[in-house]
Design a protein around this motif. Structure first.
Motif, PDB file in Angstrom:
ATOM      1  N   LEU A 115       0.732  -1.067   0.095  1.00 18.74           N
ATOM      2  CA  LEU A 115       0.007  -0.054   0.235  1.00 18.74           C
ATOM      3  C   LEU A 115       0.733   1.162  -0.045  1.00 18.74           C
ATOM      4  O   LEU A 115       1.943   1.421   1.021  1.00 18.74           O
ATOM      5  N   ARG A 116       0.525   2.115  -0.952  1.00 12.19           N
ATOM      6  CA  ARG A 116       1.487   3.323  -1.016  1.00 12.19           C
ATOM      7  C   ARG A 116       0.359   4.629  -0.819  1.00 12.19           C
ATOM      8  O   ARG A 116      -0.642   4.655  -1.419  1.00 12.19           O
ATOM      9  N   TYR A 117       0.882   5.710  -0.232  1.00 13.09           N
ATOM     10  CA  TYR A 117       0.151   7.070  -0.049  1.00 13.09           C
ATOM     11  C   TYR A 117       1.328   8.123  -0.375  1.00 13.09           C
ATOM     12  O   TYR A 117       2.248   8.047   0.316  1.00 13.09           O
ATOM     13  N   ARG A 118       0.841   8.835  -1.222  1.00 17.32           N
ATOM     14  CA  ARG A 118       1.748   9.986  -1.629  1.00 17.32           C
ATOM     15  C   ARG A 118       0.905  11.287  -1.698  1.00 17.32           C
ATOM     16  O   ARG A 118      -0.071  11.295  -1.998  1.00 17.32           O
ATOM     17  N   GLY A 145       7.183  16.818  -2.153  1.00 14.16           N
ATOM     18  CA  GLY A 145       6.282  15.761  -1.738  1.00 14.16           C
ATOM     19  C   GLY A 145       7.012  14.784  -0.906  1.00 14.16           C
ATOM     20  O   GLY A 145       8.063  14.646  -0.687  1.00 14.16           O
ATOM     21  N   ASN A 146       5.932  13.561  -0.478  1.00 18.66           N
ATOM     22  CA  ASN A 146       6.593  12.518   0.277  1.00 18.66           C
ATOM     23  C   ASN A 146       5.551  11.343   0.084  1.00 18.66           C
ATOM     24  O   ASN A 146       4.537  11.452  -0.470  1.00 18.66           O
ATOM     25  N   GLU A 147       6.038  10.239   0.060  1.00 18.89           N
ATOM     26  CA  GLU A 147       5.454   8.980  -0.065  1.00 18.89           C
ATOM     27  C   GLU A 147       5.684   7.701   0.902  1.00 18.89           C
ATOM     28  O   GLU A 147       6.920   7.910   1.169  1.00 18.89           O
ATOM     29  N   VAL A 148       4.829   7.371   1.520  1.00 21.55           N
ATOM     30  CA  VAL A 148       5.272   6.216   2.435  1.00 21.55           C
ATOM     31  C   VAL A 148       4.607   4.706   2.017  1.00 21.55           C
ATOM     32  O   VAL A 148       3.381   4.831   1.149  1.00 21.55           O
ATOM     33  N   LEU A 149       5.262   3.680   1.915  1.00 11.19           N
ATOM     34  CA  LEU A 149       5.074   2.527   1.587  1.00 11.19           C
ATOM     35  C   LEU A 149       4.917   1.459   2.528  1.00 11.19           C
ATOM     36  O   LEU A 149       6.098   1.476   3.120  1.00 11.19           O
ATOM     37  N   SER A 164       5.085  -7.301  12.009  1.00  9.98           N
ATOM     38  CA  SER A 164       6.398  -7.584  11.917  1.00  9.98           C
ATOM     39  C   SER A 164       7.417  -6.607  11.424  1.00  9.98           C
ATOM     40  O   SER A 164       6.526  -5.497  10.970  1.00  9.98           O
ATOM     41  N   LYS A 165       8.337  -6.833  11.249  1.00 13.29           N
ATOM     42  CA  LYS A 165       9.447  -5.741  10.861  1.00 13.29           C
ATOM     43  C   LYS A 165       9.141  -5.475   9.448  1.00 13.29           C
ATOM     44  O   LYS A 165       9.766  -4.376   8.996  1.00 13.29           O
ATOM     45  N   ARG A 166       8.711  -6.466   8.593  1.00 10.79           N
ATOM     46  CA  ARG A 166       8.222  -6.065   7.202  1.00 10.79           C
ATOM     47  C   ARG A 166       7.329  -5.011   6.884  1.00 10.79           C
ATOM     48  O   ARG A 166       6.986  -5.030   5.578  1.00 10.79           O
ATOM     49  N   PHE A 167       6.568  -4.696   7.808  1.00 14.12           N
ATOM     50  CA  PHE A 167       5.415  -3.852   7.504  1.00 14.12           C
ATOM     51  C   PHE A 167       5.724  -2.576   6.723  1.00 14.12           C
ATOM     52  O   PHE A 167       5.332  -2.131   5.967  1.00 14.12           O
ATOM     53  N   PHE A 168       6.981  -1.979   7.332  1.00 18.83           N
ATOM     54  CA  PHE A 168       7.340  -0.548   6.674  1.00 18.83           C
ATOM     55  C   PHE A 168       8.393  -1.061   5.720  1.00 18.83           C
ATOM     56  O   PHE A 168       9.387  -1.836   5.782  1.00 18.83           O
ATOM     57  N   ASP A 169       8.132  -0.623   4.520  1.00 16.79           N
ATOM     58  CA  ASP A 169       8.755  -0.999   3.295  1.00 16.79           C
ATOM     59  C   ASP A 169       9.737   0.253   2.941  1.00 16.79           C
ATOM     60  O   ASP A 169      10.995   0.202   3.082  1.00 16.79           O
ATOM     61  N   GLN A 170       9.275   1.375   2.687  1.00 15.14           N
ATOM     62  CA  GLN A 170      10.060   2.719   2.439  1.00 15.14           C
ATOM     63  C   GLN A 170       9.197   4.015   2.796  1.00 15.14           C
ATOM     64  O   GLN A 170       7.933   3.998   3.115  1.00 15.14           O
ATOM     65  N   ASN A 171      10.098   5.073   2.866  1.00 14.02           N
ATOM     66  CA  ASN A 171       9.622   6.458   2.866  1.00 14.02           C
ATOM     67  C   ASN A 171      10.396   7.027   1.922  1.00 14.02           C
ATOM     68  O   ASN A 171      11.727   7.148   1.791  1.00 14.02           O
ATOM     69  N   ARG A 172       9.757   7.799   0.973  1.00 16.40           N
ATOM     70  CA  ARG A 172      10.369   8.593  -0.021  1.00 16.40           C
ATOM     71  C   ARG A 172       9.952  10.206   0.245  1.00 16.40           C
ATOM     72  O   ARG A 172       8.704  10.582   0.008  1.00 16.40           O
ATOM     73  N   THR A 173      11.005  11.324   0.267  1.00 18.90           N
ATOM     74  CA  THR A 173      10.807  12.493   0.082  1.00 18.90           C
ATOM     75  C   THR A 173      11.504  13.180  -1.160  1.00 18.90           C
ATOM     76  O   THR A 173      12.833  12.661  -1.494  1.00 18.90           O
ATOM     77  N   VAL A 174      10.866  14.070  -1.994  1.00 18.70           N
ATOM     78  CA  VAL A 174      11.111  14.354  -2.979  1.00 18.70           C
ATOM     79  C   VAL A 174      11.181  15.885  -3.187  1.00 18.70           C
ATOM     80  O   VAL A 174      10.247  16.334  -2.749  1.00 18.70           O
ATOM     81  N   GLN A 178      14.841   2.704   2.931  1.00 15.34           N
ATOM     82  CA  GLN A 178      14.164   1.278   2.583  1.00 15.34           C
ATOM     83  C   GLN A 178      14.756   0.140   3.505  1.00 15.34           C
ATOM     84  O   GLN A 178      15.803  -0.006   3.626  1.00 15.34           O
ATOM     85  N   TRP A 179      13.630  -0.552   3.851  1.00 15.17           N
ATOM     86  CA  TRP A 179      14.207  -1.540   4.898  1.00 15.17           C
ATOM     87  C   TRP A 179      14.414  -2.770   3.854  1.00 15.17           C
ATOM     88  O   TRP A 179      13.408  -3.071   2.943  1.00 15.17           O
ATOM     89  N   HIS A 180      15.406  -3.565   4.022  1.00 15.91           N
ATOM     90  CA  HIS A 180      15.506  -5.077   3.606  1.00 15.91           C
ATOM     91  C   HIS A 180      14.437  -5.857   3.885  1.00 15.91           C
ATOM     92  O   HIS A 180      13.894  -5.872   5.083  1.00 15.91           O
TER      93      HIS A 180
END
Length: 225
Positions: free
Chosen positions: A132-135, A152-156, A164-174, A196-198
């Protein structure tokens, strides 16, 4: 747990061509092709092709359904593997203009099918991940609408791994510039800060991304007789 976490800093280049075919006031087709490299241009990161059909509900809301294909680079020692990723996606976008500035919000769902690697070899097995992505972004005019500032900014996140720790995938600031070359072509020069988390380790990628996009719009109009 804290002692085991590791942060890796990388510099990346992303180049892309974006094309939008406007069939009428309601329907359009958006496609893009991208090439992404790491350590500037020393290593491959991703190759991307993507296309989506858009429907404008009204002047503010837009629906899109599409499909993307990724070649994700993975290095096993000196061996380079390009793993397949098949990715259907759906999105709802909301846009409003105020005093020539444009504010956009986008909610996107993605169904990711990721090719698995075992013993340094690609397999026919795929892992499914729902993302799920919100930007949100602002486009602000700087000079006669020919030059605009993008912020802008986007959360994935991965909802299926919410506990679990895999919930947060990325945060992008542009932040970047949107440059009008003519009525149909725009150039975008952007800087992205990505965390970005592995997926299966405690490694955090701290990415500095420089991105250059060409945006090309083509309008089809019915002939009047």
């Amino acid at each position: 747990m804290q002692a085991q976490q590791k942060t890796i800093h990388k510099n990346m280049l992303w180049e892309g061509y974006y094309n939008t075919l406007h069939f009428d006031k309601k329907w359009s087709l958006t496609s893009d092709a991208q090439m992404r490299t790491s350590d500037w241009t020393k290593k491959w990161s991703q190759l991307v092709v993507r296309s989506g059909l858009n429907y404008a509900i009204n002047a503010h809301f837009n629906l899109t359904g599409g499909f993307a294909f990724f070649k994700n680079a993975q290095y096993e020692g000196t061996t380079l593997l390009f793993k397949n990723e098949w990715r259907p996606y759906q999105e709802l976008a909301y846009q409003v203009k105020t005093n020539k500035a444009t504010f956009t919000q986008r909610l996107r769902t993605e169904q990711r099918f990721l090719q698995q690697v075992v013993n340094e070899k690609k397999t026919k097995r795929y892992e499914f991940v729902f993302r799920l992505r919100y930007r949100f972004s602002w486009l602000l005019p700087l000079k006669n609408d020919g030059l605009k500032l993008l912020m802008g900014n986007e959360v994935l996140v991965n909802p299926q791994y919410i506990s679990s720790k895999r919930f947060f995938d990325q945060n992008r600031t542009v932040a970047g510039l949107h440059i009008k070359l003519n009525q149909s072509v725009f150039l975008e020069c952007q800087y992205l800060k990505i965390f970005q988390w592995h997926s299966n380790t405690s490694v955090l990628d701290d990415l500095n991304v420089f991105r250059i996009n060409i945006n090309h719009s083509i309008h089809f109009q019915k002939k009047s007789y």
